[in-house]
Motif scaffolding. Structure first.
Motif, PDB file in Angstrom:
ATOM      1  N   GLY A  46       0.817  -1.213   0.000  1.00 44.85           N
ATOM      2  CA  GLY A  46       0.000   0.000   0.000  1.00 44.85           C
ATOM      3  C   GLY A  46       0.843   1.252   0.000  1.00 44.85           C
ATOM      4  O   GLY A  46       0.518   2.242  -0.669  1.00 44.85           O
ATOM      5  N   TYR A  47       1.948   1.211   0.732  1.00 41.96           N
ATOM      6  CA  TYR A  47       2.841   2.375   0.767  1.00 41.96           C
ATOM      7  C   TYR A  47       3.459   2.613  -0.609  1.00 41.96           C
ATOM      8  O   TYR A  47       3.493   3.748  -1.101  1.00 41.96           O
ATOM      9  N   ALA A  48       3.949   1.552  -1.242  1.00 40.05           N
ATOM     10  CA  ALA A  48       4.575   1.690  -2.560  1.00 40.05           C
ATOM     11  C   ALA A  48       3.585   2.230  -3.594  1.00 40.05           C
ATOM     12  O   ALA A  48       3.917   3.113  -4.398  1.00 40.05           O
ATOM     13  N   LEU A  49       2.363   1.714  -3.572  1.00 41.16           N
ATOM     14  CA  LEU A  49       1.346   2.199  -4.508  1.00 41.16           C
ATOM     15  C   LEU A  49       0.998   3.652  -4.218  1.00 41.16           C
ATOM     16  O   LEU A  49       0.769   4.447  -5.140  1.00 41.16           O
ATOM     17  N   GLY A  50       0.965   4.003  -2.935  1.00 42.31           N
ATOM     18  CA  GLY A  50       0.701   5.398  -2.571  1.00 42.31           C
ATOM     19  C   GLY A  50       1.753   6.343  -3.092  1.00 42.31           C
ATOM     20  O   GLY A  50       1.453   7.461  -3.523  1.00 42.31           O
ATOM     21  N   LEU A  77       1.567  16.092   6.086  1.00 44.85           N
ATOM     22  CA  LEU A  77       0.907  14.831   5.727  1.00 44.85           C
ATOM     23  C   LEU A  77       1.679  13.637   6.281  1.00 44.85           C
ATOM     24  O   LEU A  77       1.095  12.667   6.772  1.00 44.85           O
ATOM     25  N   PHE A  78       2.989  13.715   6.177  1.00 40.63           N
ATOM     26  CA  PHE A  78       3.854  12.643   6.672  1.00 40.63           C
ATOM     27  C   PHE A  78       3.648  12.445   8.180  1.00 40.63           C
ATOM     28  O   PHE A  78       3.515  11.309   8.660  1.00 40.63           O
ATOM     29  N   ILE A  79       3.616  13.540   8.917  1.00 39.73           N
ATOM     30  CA  ILE A  79       3.408  13.470  10.370  1.00 39.73           C
ATOM     31  C   ILE A  79       2.037  12.869  10.678  1.00 39.73           C
ATOM     32  O   ILE A  79       1.912  11.971  11.522  1.00 39.73           O
ATOM     33  N   ARG A  98      -0.654   4.463   6.590  1.00 39.48           N
ATOM     34  CA  ARG A  98       0.507   4.224   5.716  1.00 39.48           C
ATOM     35  C   ARG A  98       0.336   4.917   4.368  1.00 39.48           C
ATOM     36  O   ARG A  98       1.277   5.509   3.841  1.00 39.48           O
ATOM     37  N   VAL A  99      -0.869   4.858   3.813  1.00 36.37           N
ATOM     38  CA  VAL A  99      -1.112   5.488   2.518  1.00 36.37           C
ATOM     39  C   VAL A  99      -1.003   7.006   2.639  1.00 36.37           C
ATOM     40  O   VAL A  99      -0.416   7.666   1.771  1.00 36.37           O
ATOM     41  N   VAL A 100      -1.553   7.581   3.713  1.00 37.06           N
ATOM     42  CA  VAL A 100      -1.460   9.036   3.909  1.00 37.06           C
ATOM     43  C   VAL A 100       0.009   9.459   3.990  1.00 37.06           C
ATOM     44  O   VAL A 100       0.424  10.441   3.368  1.00 37.06           O
ATOM     45  N   ALA A 101       0.817   8.713   4.746  1.00 35.10           N
ATOM     46  CA  ALA A 101       2.241   9.037   4.851  1.00 35.10           C
ATOM     47  C   ALA A 101       2.940   8.912   3.496  1.00 35.10           C
ATOM     48  O   ALA A 101       3.817   9.714   3.156  1.00 35.10           O
ATOM     49  N   SER A 102       2.533   7.918   2.704  1.00 40.38           N
ATOM     50  CA  SER A 102       3.188   7.683   1.416  1.00 40.38           C
ATOM     51  C   SER A 102       2.914   8.794   0.412  1.00 40.38           C
ATOM     52  O   SER A 102       3.697   9.017  -0.509  1.00 40.38           O
ATOM     53  N   LEU A 103       1.797   9.504   0.581  1.00 41.66           N
ATOM     54  CA  LEU A 103       1.473  10.586  -0.356  1.00 41.66           C
ATOM     55  C   LEU A 103       2.529  11.687  -0.336  1.00 41.66           C
ATOM     56  O   LEU A 103       2.695  12.415  -1.313  1.00 41.66           O
ATOM     57  N   ALA A 104       3.231  11.801   0.791  1.00 41.30           N
ATOM     58  CA  ALA A 104       4.274  12.828   0.893  1.00 41.30           C
ATOM     59  C   ALA A 104       5.575  12.402   0.233  1.00 41.30           C
ATOM     60  O   ALA A 104       6.394  13.248  -0.140  1.00 41.30           O
TER      61      ALA A 104
END
Length: 423
Positions: A46-50, A77-79, A98-104
């Motif tokens: 999920g992180y990689a896709l984000g 966003l990362f925080i 995890r997805v929210v963090a990955s957007l950054a």
């Protein structure tokens, strides 16, 4: 190098830590949230896709505000994502965090690369980019092992709280140290998108996918490879990953230093060396000393390609580099996902745990072929001009043409003006 690069490196350190630390905590997270380890593995996927999806989207959304403010928003966003992960009561909430963090992730490195390059003289751009990426590489030497240790002894939630604190530190550093650079005049979203019509930009991204794919084809399966074939104890995988991280740090710094001098020769050396090491690793994985050396060299040669490839995208997306730079970060993650899938296929086919090394060697060799093609295409307009020059050209024109050709040969990039025209 300006202090602003330190703030960018701190942000990169936090992002690198949260990306990779989850791999060592999957059993603890799965047990606590009531899911199996394979299901917990979706936190990695999920992180990689984000990252892949979020990089272009967040960059597009940030075209209307200054780059400094966008970097601060991304750290926010990362925080938020890591805080959500730290307090998640169920697996689904953890995945959302995890997805929210990955957007950054992708946008931060993409925009950060542009900012880093603008903070220094043109001949130091790759070095500045490598300084920012040093935070990511050091995360694999310090942040990930330390975060794993803390998670295994104090609880994985503490690890994500500490990563969020790193984000706060990075946000404060960006706010204090990064100058509020003016937005380029006349650059609109359509200009950013137009950069993808440049063949050289697409080739550079393809080199990123294949070259870094070669690295992760091997490293994704390093644990079973080293324990089942290399004869190492399971506990040795941690320090082997530290060796890999040390190689990443060294390669990143060396790549940045030499890419500012002779970019394409640096790429040829790194990609060719990576393909060779991966091929040898396929047959020498059972030799412990050779395995340790190979793990270090894979990290070094793989990350030696990062500053030159990122700089190459910036050079050829001249005038509107932000979206292309962020998309190239997504390309790294696409390479990771592609190579992990291909490596799994050859293992499932019964070819053994060393077979992913051979897959990586093929991917790296393909990236080298693209590098040669890219450089030859780049030099073709210069050669055409030389062939059509008058029999008795003006001496000043000859001097200018010779200088331009020498610059293209040495640095692997045409002058910025020519790159802008081809864009």
């Amino acid at each position: 190098m300006p202090l602003a690069l330190l703030a960018l490196a701190i942000g990169a350190f936090g992002i690198g830590t949260t990306e990779f630390v989850i791999m060592g905590l999957l059993p603890q997270v799965g047990a606590d949230l009531g899911v199996s380890v394979p299901t917990a593995g979706f936190l990695v996927t999920g992180y990689a896709l984000g990252v892949m999806i979020g990089a272009p989207i967040m960059t597009v959304l940030g075209t209307r505000i200054s780059r400094k403010n966008m970097l601060m928003l991304l750290m926010g966003l990362f925080i938020l994502g890591n805080l959500v992960s730290a307090v998640a009561p169920v697996f689904a909430v953890m995945l959302i965090g995890r997805v929210v963090a990955s957007l950054a992730h992708g946008a931060f490195f993409g925009i950060g690369s542009v900012v880093a390059a603008e903070l220094v003289a043109p001949e130091k751009k790759a070095g500045a980019i490598s300084m920012m990426f040093t935070g990511l590489t050091v995360a694999n030497v310090v942040g990930v092992p330390l975060g794993t240790y803390v998670g295994q002894n104090a609880g994985w939630r503490v690890t994500f709280l500490l990563v969020a604190a790193l984000g706060v530190l990075g946000l404060a550093g960006v706010a204090k140290l990064v100058p509020d650079l003016p937005k380029p005049e006349g650059v609109r979203l359509r200009h950013e998108v137009a950069a993808f019509r440049n063949t050289q930009v697409i080739l550079a991204m393809a080199m990123t996918v294949l070259g870094f794919g070669g690295v992760f084809a091997a490293i994704t399966y390093i644990a079973p490879m080293m324990t089942e074939v290399g004869g190492f104890a399971g506990s040795s995988v941690t320090w082997l990953m530290v060796v890999f991280g040390l190689g990443m740090v060294a390669g990143n710094l060396i790549g940045g230093r030499f890419a500012d001098r002779r970019l394409m020769p640096m790429l040829y050396t790194a990609l060719g060396g990576l393909a060779l090491v991966l091929l040898l690793f396929t047959f020498l994985a059972s030799v412990k000393a050779a395995s340790v050396a190979a793990v270090f060299l894979i990290g070094a040669l793989g990350f030696a390609t990062v500053p030159p490839l990122q700089k190459r995208v910036l050079d050829h997306a001249h005038g509107a580099p932000t979206l292309a730079s962020a998309a190239n970060i997504g390309a790294f993650n696409l390479g990771n996902a592609l190579s992990a899938w291909l490596g799994g296929l050859v293992i499932s086919a019964g070819l053994g745990y060393t077979a992913p090394n051979a897959v990586g060697a093929v991917l790296a060799a393909a990236a080298l072929v693209l590098a040669v093609i890219s450089h030859r295409l780049e030099l073709r307009p210069t050669r055409t001009t030389a062939a059509s020059a008058p029999a008795n050209p003006d001496p000043a024109a000859v001097t200018d043409h010779t200088a331009a050709h020498a610059a293209a040969s040495d640095h692997g990039t045409a002058p910025a003006a020519a790159a802008a025209v081809r864009s």
